[in-house]
Design a protein around this motif. Sequence first.
Motif, PDB file in Angstrom:
ATOM      1  N   LEU A   1       0.819  -1.218   0.000  1.00 19.23           N
ATOM      2  CA  LEU A   1       0.000   0.000   0.000  1.00 19.23           C
ATOM      3  C   LEU A   1       0.848   1.261   0.000  1.00 19.23           C
ATOM      4  CD1 LEU A   1      -2.727  -0.991   2.649  1.00 19.23           C
ATOM      5  CD2 LEU A   1      -2.717  -1.423   0.186  1.00 19.23           C
ATOM      6  N   GLY A   2       2.122   1.123  -0.298  1.00 20.09           N
ATOM      7  CA  GLY A   2       3.043   2.256  -0.213  1.00 20.09           C
ATOM      8  C   GLY A   2       2.665   3.434  -1.079  1.00 20.09           C
TER       9      GLY A   2
ATOM     10  N   LEU B   1      -4.971 -15.417   0.710  1.00 20.37           N
ATOM     11  CA  LEU B   1      -3.927 -15.071   1.664  1.00 20.37           C
ATOM     12  C   LEU B   1      -2.513 -15.279   1.145  1.00 20.37           C
ATOM     13  CD1 LEU B   1      -5.689 -16.382   4.886  1.00 20.37           C
ATOM     14  CD2 LEU B   1      -5.375 -14.008   4.155  1.00 20.37           C
ATOM     15  N   HIS B   2      -2.306 -15.292  -0.162  1.00 25.13           N
ATOM     16  CA  HIS B   2      -0.947 -15.216  -0.678  1.00 25.13           C
ATOM     17  C   HIS B   2      -0.366 -13.851  -0.303  1.00 25.13           C
ATOM     18  CE1 HIS B   2      -1.446 -18.570  -3.929  1.00 25.13           C
ATOM     19  NE2 HIS B   2      -1.146 -19.049  -2.740  1.00 25.13           N
ATOM     20  N   MET B   3       0.955 -13.805  -0.133  1.00 20.42           N
ATOM     21  CA  MET B   3       1.595 -12.635   0.465  1.00 20.42           C
ATOM     22  C   MET B   3       1.316 -11.339  -0.297  1.00 20.42           C
ATOM     23  SD  MET B   3       5.562 -12.291   1.611  1.00 20.42           S
ATOM     24  CE  MET B   3       6.056 -11.057   2.819  1.00 20.42           C
ATOM     25  N   ASP B   4       1.308 -11.412  -1.625  1.00 18.09           N
ATOM     26  CA  ASP B   4       1.117 -10.183  -2.406  1.00 18.09           C
ATOM     27  C   ASP B   4      -0.311  -9.658  -2.349  1.00 18.09           C
ATOM     28  OD1 ASP B   4       0.378 -12.477  -3.809  1.00 18.09           O
ATOM     29  OD2 ASP B   4       0.855 -11.636  -5.764  1.00 18.09           O
ATOM     30  N   HIS B   5      -1.197 -10.380  -1.660  1.00 20.96           N
ATOM     31  CA  HIS B   5      -2.581  -9.940  -1.506  1.00 20.96           C
ATOM     32  C   HIS B   5      -2.925  -9.590  -0.059  1.00 20.96           C
ATOM     33  CE1 HIS B   5      -3.799 -11.303  -5.608  1.00 20.96           C
ATOM     34  NE2 HIS B   5      -2.742 -12.073  -5.417  1.00 20.96           N
ATOM     35  N   PHE B   6      -1.958  -9.790   0.861  1.00 26.26           N
ATOM     36  CA  PHE B   6      -2.287  -9.591   2.273  1.00 26.26           C
ATOM     37  C   PHE B   6      -1.177  -8.921   3.086  1.00 26.26           C
ATOM     38  CE2 PHE B   6      -3.173 -11.368   6.638  1.00 26.26           C
ATOM     39  CZ  PHE B   6      -4.346 -10.659   6.849  1.00 26.26           C
ATOM     40  N   ALA B   7       0.016  -8.793   2.525  1.00 28.36           N
ATOM     41  CA  ALA B   7       1.145  -8.254   3.294  1.00 28.36           C
ATOM     42  C   ALA B   7       0.926  -6.805   3.717  1.00 28.36           C
ATOM     43  CB  ALA B   7       2.436  -8.368   2.483  1.00 28.36           C
ATOM     44  N   GLY B   8       0.058  -6.088   3.030  1.00 22.41           N
ATOM     45  CA  GLY B   8      -0.186  -4.690   3.356  1.00 22.41           C
ATOM     46  C   GLY B   8      -1.029  -4.466   4.597  1.00 22.41           C
TER      47      GLY B   8
END
Length: 336
Positions: free
Chosen positions: A37-38, A56-63
């Motif tokens: 979300l930077g 919940l793959h990282m590129d969809h939830f890490a933010g």
Amino acid sequence: MPRHFDPALINDPFDDPGLYVDLVFEKRALLFDLGDLGRLSPRKMLRISDVFVTHLHMDHFAGFDQLLRRLLGREMTLGVYGPRGIVDAVEHKLKAYSWNLIGGYDGNLTFRVTEMDESGRTSSVSFSGRTRFARRDEEKSQSSEGVLLKESGIQVRVTTLDHGLPALAFALEERAHINIWRNRLNAMGLAVGPWLRKFKEATLKGADDQSPINVAWADAEGAKPDSLPFGLLKKEIMKISSGRKIAYVVDCAYTERNIERIVKLAEGADTLFIEGGFLECDSVAAAARRHLTARQAGTIARLARVKRLVTFHYSPRYKGQGAELAREAQDAFLSG
């Protein structure tokens, strides 16, 4: 027609997926996926009221951590919606931090997390800053016709796709616009007032034509009825126009079941935001990764008869070839 919501991808098509939808007249926003979300300004983050996570793959939830950091200390409740497992994921994220000093914050940030399984059953849990984000189970229910969120002006529908695991896809729909003809209102001698809101609510609920609607008159003199039939008012003073619709689809295999579900979800959408990250010449690689090619994305958009197609979530192997991916999708979309 006024733009009641304004959707925009957060990142470059080669970076983490995410769609920010500004609800223009409500001074808030919806967010689809929680990747990086930077690029979102603090002001935009603070407008977010609800987040919809595909999987919940990282590129969809890490933010999630970025959003948590920005909202912490605010007096607000954030709705988070996702597939089965999203409740545990949020709980683990919150438990990763120490909250012994959170009592010193002015505002109470609360997460209300709702997860949906493949059969449409939903369960909701809340995590409140006042209790150091302790888990509190709230309710279980059954999603009606795939509707995950329903408000007076908008609703969000959902379907489950196969990405080697269940991944959600979403459609945001604006409820029908109900326009009142002011000149006809004046001609009937009726006054503008709160009664019109109740009339619109009756319209949305599908009231019977004979149902009485309490009205207000511009001229109080003379004997006038307190109410008029809904059917008469509907015919004389109202015009209904359809609202806007967008759909958001990422991370899914090109299977008959997925295609059928996406087409049903996105049918007639004003804009379909859909992944199209592989060139057709690499369709075997796309299938192995359970992703769509650009051509497959365009074909689905054509089958769904959407008005506009936007592809994104491009594989990094095609850096510098974004225009080619977009062109391949558009060619399939416009063919036939």
